[in-house]
Enzyme design. Sequence first.
Site, PDB file in Angstrom:
ATOM      1  N   ASN A  32       0.802  -1.225   0.000  1.00 49.87           N
ATOM      2  CA  ASN A  32       0.000   0.000   0.000  1.00 49.87           C
ATOM      3  C   ASN A  32       0.835   1.274   0.000  1.00 49.87           C
ATOM      4  OD1 ASN A  32       0.490  -0.977   2.822  1.00 49.87           O
ATOM      5  ND2 ASN A  32      -0.278   1.069   3.302  1.00 49.87           N
ATOM      6  N   ILE A  35       8.074   1.225  -1.329  1.00 47.90           N
ATOM      7  CA  ILE A  35       8.627   0.293  -2.314  1.00 47.90           C
ATOM      8  C   ILE A  35       7.588  -0.734  -2.750  1.00 47.90           C
ATOM      9  CG2 ILE A  35      10.287  -1.602  -2.572  1.00 47.90           C
ATOM     10  CD1 ILE A  35      12.202   0.100  -0.866  1.00 47.90           C
ATOM     11  N   TYR A 182      16.654  -4.615  14.665  1.00 50.41           N
ATOM     12  CA  TYR A 182      16.354  -4.518  13.231  1.00 50.41           C
ATOM     13  C   TYR A 182      17.362  -5.307  12.403  1.00 50.41           C
ATOM     14  CZ  TYR A 182      15.556  -2.554   8.581  1.00 50.41           C
ATOM     15  OH  TYR A 182      15.305  -2.398   7.234  1.00 50.41           O
TER      16      TYR A 182
END
Length: 288
Positions: A32, A35, A182
Amino acid sequence: MSTANKSSAVSDWTADQLPSLEGKTYIITGGNSGIGFEAARMLAGAGGDVVIACRNAEKGSAAQHALQAQAKGKVDLVQLDLSDLASVRSAAEIVATRYTKIDGLINNAGIMQTPELKSVDGYELQFATNHLGHFLWSGLLKPNVEAAQGRFVIVASLVHKMGKINFNDLMMRETYAPMKAYSQSKLANVMFGLELQRRLSDAGSASFVTMGHPGWSATNLQSTGPTGLMSKTYKWMNKLFAQSAERGALPTVLAAAGLEAEPNGTTALRSGWRVLVLLALRALQAMR
């Protein structure tokens, strides 16, 4: 299937070089925005049918209508929260029923450098969203991808080079750090892709795994996760280092449908942005 590694380089590749994708189906998590949206636009523009799997149904619906207005293929929407394994199972059941053959399963969605948070299942949120959700999603839809002799596409990151899998504290309950969490999740993505490819090859499957690094691209990733100093830092780093989401989507599109991407091979998409990305990574390493 041969396991010999082949290397090639592609320069100035664009989505105009895609073959006709009419009759093919591509599923993109996080399609949505950023990228994912740009990749969906390019694939649908080449005639492919695209399904965007999104957490926010309202934003997903808006993106679906925007994509369909310029698409040659059909654009469908499925609600999916990768951090919630029950949601993953429910969405995968819907997709598997609607689409018996999947030509490209694109694991794109992700979050970055959030404060310490837990998923509804009790897992560290970045690991749950970026790795565990996609791990389950890929496993549940694997038969559909293999039915099309399709590709498993992993949107990776050079940040995996900074990562380390902390098996003694995988959910980082003892010592949480946003960047370490991360980078661990992105290393897990790469390890998963390599192991899945090994198993596909050993089984003689015609399906294969591709992984692509989008480079430093200006998307919501930098503004919705980091807080405090890091959030402010990304604002000026984006001005110095970031490329557009459209340009950042090219490696994903090449990996998903480009004829240049081959099983058991390495295809490098040459770009001047690579130097800037490496400089940005070094800056982040210095801030750890």
